[in-house]
Design a protein around this motif. Structure first.
Motif, PDB file in Angstrom:
ATOM      1  N   PRO A  74      40.364  40.838  45.557  1.00  0.00           N
ATOM      2  CA  PRO A  74      39.183  41.482  46.134  1.00  0.00           C
ATOM      3  C   PRO A  74      38.347  42.178  45.056  1.00  0.00           C
ATOM      4  CG  PRO A  74      41.135  42.781  46.607  1.00  0.00           C
ATOM      5  CD  PRO A  74      41.601  41.535  45.908  1.00  0.00           C
ATOM      6  N   CYS A  75      37.043  42.205  45.275  1.00  0.00           N
ATOM      7  CA  CYS A  75      36.125  42.835  44.340  1.00  0.00           C
ATOM      8  C   CYS A  75      34.991  43.446  45.156  1.00  0.00           C
ATOM      9  CB  CYS A  75      35.592  41.788  43.369  1.00  0.00           C
ATOM     10  SG  CYS A  75      34.617  42.439  42.023  1.00  0.00           S
ATOM     11  N   GLU A  76      34.515  44.607  44.781  1.00  0.00           N
ATOM     12  CA  GLU A  76      33.420  45.266  45.497  1.00  0.00           C
ATOM     13  C   GLU A  76      32.119  44.509  45.266  1.00  0.00           C
ATOM     14  OE1 GLU A  76      32.967  48.388  47.203  1.00  0.00           O
ATOM     15  OE2 GLU A  76      35.124  48.515  47.460  1.00  0.00           O
ATOM     16  N   GLY A  77      31.560  43.918  46.277  1.00  0.00           N
ATOM     17  CA  GLY A  77      30.257  43.267  46.183  1.00  0.00           C
ATOM     18  C   GLY A  77      30.330  41.780  45.923  1.00  0.00           C
ATOM     19  N   ILE A  78      29.214  41.242  45.472  1.00  0.00           N
ATOM     20  CA  ILE A  78      29.062  39.820  45.181  1.00  0.00           C
ATOM     21  C   ILE A  78      29.460  39.580  43.733  1.00  0.00           C
ATOM     22  CG2 ILE A  78      27.377  37.951  45.004  1.00  0.00           C
ATOM     23  CD1 ILE A  78      25.745  39.503  47.162  1.00  0.00           C
ATOM     24  N   ILE A  79      30.320  38.604  43.491  1.00  0.00           N
ATOM     25  CA  ILE A  79      30.760  38.301  42.124  1.00  0.00           C
ATOM     26  C   ILE A  79      29.692  37.432  41.474  1.00  0.00           C
ATOM     27  CG2 ILE A  79      32.512  37.208  40.684  1.00  0.00           C
ATOM     28  CD1 ILE A  79      33.419  38.474  44.085  1.00  0.00           C
ATOM     29  N   THR A  80      28.962  37.999  40.515  1.00  0.00           N
ATOM     30  CA  THR A  80      27.826  37.305  39.917  1.00  0.00           C
ATOM     31  C   THR A  80      28.175  36.548  38.638  1.00  0.00           C
ATOM     32  OG1 THR A  80      27.173  39.322  38.756  1.00  0.00           O
ATOM     33  CG2 THR A  80      26.141  38.892  40.893  1.00  0.00           C
ATOM     34  N   ASP A  81      29.294  36.876  37.995  1.00  0.00           N
ATOM     35  CA  ASP A  81      29.686  36.153  36.782  1.00  0.00           C
ATOM     36  C   ASP A  81      31.174  36.322  36.542  1.00  0.00           C
ATOM     37  OD1 ASP A  81      29.295  34.524  34.591  1.00  0.00           O
ATOM     38  OD2 ASP A  81      28.610  36.121  33.285  1.00  0.00           O
ATOM     39  N   LEU A  82      31.778  35.283  35.984  1.00  0.00           N
ATOM     40  CA  LEU A  82      33.196  35.294  35.616  1.00  0.00           C
ATOM     41  C   LEU A  82      33.340  34.672  34.238  1.00  0.00           C
ATOM     42  CD1 LEU A  82      34.768  33.880  38.905  1.00  0.00           C
ATOM     43  CD2 LEU A  82      34.996  36.216  38.075  1.00  0.00           C
ATOM     44  N   LYS A  83      34.239  35.211  33.423  1.00  0.00           N
ATOM     45  CA  LYS A  83      34.525  34.662  32.093  1.00  0.00           C
ATOM     46  C   LYS A  83      35.983  34.904  31.753  1.00  0.00           C
ATOM     47  CE  LYS A  83      30.289  33.671  30.666  1.00  0.00           C
ATOM     48  NZ  LYS A  83      29.729  32.684  31.508  1.00  0.00           N
ATOM     49  N   PHE A  84      36.654  33.888  31.198  1.00  0.00           N
ATOM     50  CA  PHE A  84      37.979  34.075  30.623  1.00  0.00           C
ATOM     51  C   PHE A  84      37.799  34.431  29.159  1.00  0.00           C
ATOM     52  CE2 PHE A  84      39.451  31.279  34.128  1.00  0.00           C
ATOM     53  CZ  PHE A  84      40.538  32.019  34.559  1.00  0.00           C
ATOM     54  N   GLY A  85      38.607  35.366  28.653  1.00  0.00           N
ATOM     55  CA  GLY A  85      38.564  35.738  27.251  1.00  0.00           C
ATOM     56  C   GLY A  85      39.682  36.683  26.898  1.00  0.00           C
ATOM     57  N   ASN A  86      40.281  36.486  25.757  1.00  0.00           N
ATOM     58  CA  ASN A  86      41.369  37.341  25.262  1.00  0.00           C
ATOM     59  C   ASN A  86      42.515  37.457  26.268  1.00  0.00           C
ATOM     60  OD1 ASN A  86      39.857  37.885  22.923  1.00  0.00           O
ATOM     61  ND2 ASN A  86      38.778  39.528  23.966  1.00  0.00           N
ATOM     62  N   GLY A  87      42.786  36.379  26.977  1.00  0.00           N
ATOM     63  CA  GLY A  87      43.885  36.382  27.944  1.00  0.00           C
ATOM     64  C   GLY A  87      43.573  37.093  29.246  1.00  0.00           C
ATOM     65  N   LEU A  88      42.305  37.476  29.471  1.00  0.00           N
ATOM     66  CA  LEU A  88      41.911  38.194  30.678  1.00  0.00           C
ATOM     67  C   LEU A  88      40.799  37.441  31.403  1.00  0.00           C
ATOM     68  CD1 LEU A  88      41.677  41.781  29.162  1.00  0.00           C
ATOM     69  CD2 LEU A  88      43.540  40.876  30.554  1.00  0.00           C
ATOM     70  N   LEU A  89      40.609  37.766  32.669  1.00  0.00           N
ATOM     71  CA  LEU A  89      39.477  37.266  33.438  1.00  0.00           C
ATOM     72  C   LEU A  89      38.531  38.434  33.670  1.00  0.00           C
ATOM     73  CD1 LEU A  89      38.016  35.095  35.094  1.00  0.00           C
ATOM     74  CD2 LEU A  89      39.438  35.756  37.043  1.00  0.00           C
ATOM     75  N   TYR A  90      37.304  38.314  33.158  1.00  0.00           N
ATOM     76  CA  TYR A  90      36.296  39.354  33.308  1.00  0.00           C
ATOM     77  C   TYR A  90      35.361  38.982  34.456  1.00  0.00           C
ATOM     78  CZ  TYR A  90      37.827  40.790  28.675  1.00  0.00           C
ATOM     79  OH  TYR A  90      38.578  41.202  27.603  1.00  0.00           O
ATOM     80  N   ALA A  91      34.967  39.976  35.258  1.00  0.00           N
ATOM     81  CA  ALA A  91      34.080  39.730  36.389  1.00  0.00           C
ATOM     82  C   ALA A  91      32.994  40.786  36.439  1.00  0.00           C
ATOM     83  CB  ALA A  91      34.880  39.761  37.689  1.00  0.00           C
ATOM     84  N   THR A  92      31.795  40.361  36.848  1.00  0.00           N
ATOM     85  CA  THR A  92      30.728  41.305  37.141  1.00  0.00           C
ATOM     86  C   THR A  92      30.416  41.204  38.630  1.00  0.00           C
ATOM     87  OG1 THR A  92      28.993  39.702  36.582  1.00  0.00           O
ATOM     88  CG2 THR A  92      29.705  41.189  34.847  1.00  0.00           C
ATOM     89  N   CYS A  93      30.235  42.365  39.242  1.00  0.00           N
ATOM     90  CA  CYS A  93      29.980  42.427  40.682  1.00  0.00           C
ATOM     91  C   CYS A  93      28.693  43.205  40.926  1.00  0.00           C
ATOM     92  CB  CYS A  93      31.133  43.124  41.395  1.00  0.00           C
ATOM     93  SG  CYS A  93      32.708  42.315  41.145  1.00  0.00           S
TER      94      CYS A  93
END
Length: 108
Positions: A74-93
């Motif tokens: 779950p994430c607050e709001g609309i997920i506008t971008d996703l990126k994998f990097g440095n072993g993590l998944l980054y998300a912008t909401c």
């Protein structure tokens, strides 16, 4: 594995598709606008973010003919971008779509 022969796509109607360079192999229909899609290159993992406020992480089968949901985050709001990097998944909401296409409701 997502590579030069296999790729994924997504659409506003909630469809997530697995393709080869020759044909579509598998598809799912979630119903929410898929706003972002990312892959972890040369692996069997990819993720999608939608207007329903969830990030879905998928794994492609060993024979690369289908995929299955591994985790729903779950994430607050609309997920506008996703990126994998440095072993993590980054998300912008956000509360709005990144292209200014707002969700509206009719008043009664």
């Amino acid at each position: 594995m997502v590579n030069s022969e296999h790729f994924v796509s997504a659409s506003q109607d909630g469809g997530v598709n697995l393709w080869t360079t020759k044909k579509k192999l598998n598809s799912t229909h979630g119903g929410s606008w898929i706003c972002s899609l990312t892959v972890l290159p040369n692996t069997d993992l990819f993720a999608s973010g939608a207007s329903d406020g969830f990030i879905n992480i998928y794994q492609i089968s060993a024979e690369a003919k289908s995929f299955s949901l591994v985790r729903r985050v779950p994430c607050e709001g609309i997920i506008t971008d996703l990126k994998f990097g440095n072993g993590l998944l980054y998300a912008t909401c956000s509360e709005e779509h990144r292209l200014g296409r707002w969700i509206t409701q009719k008043l009664r």
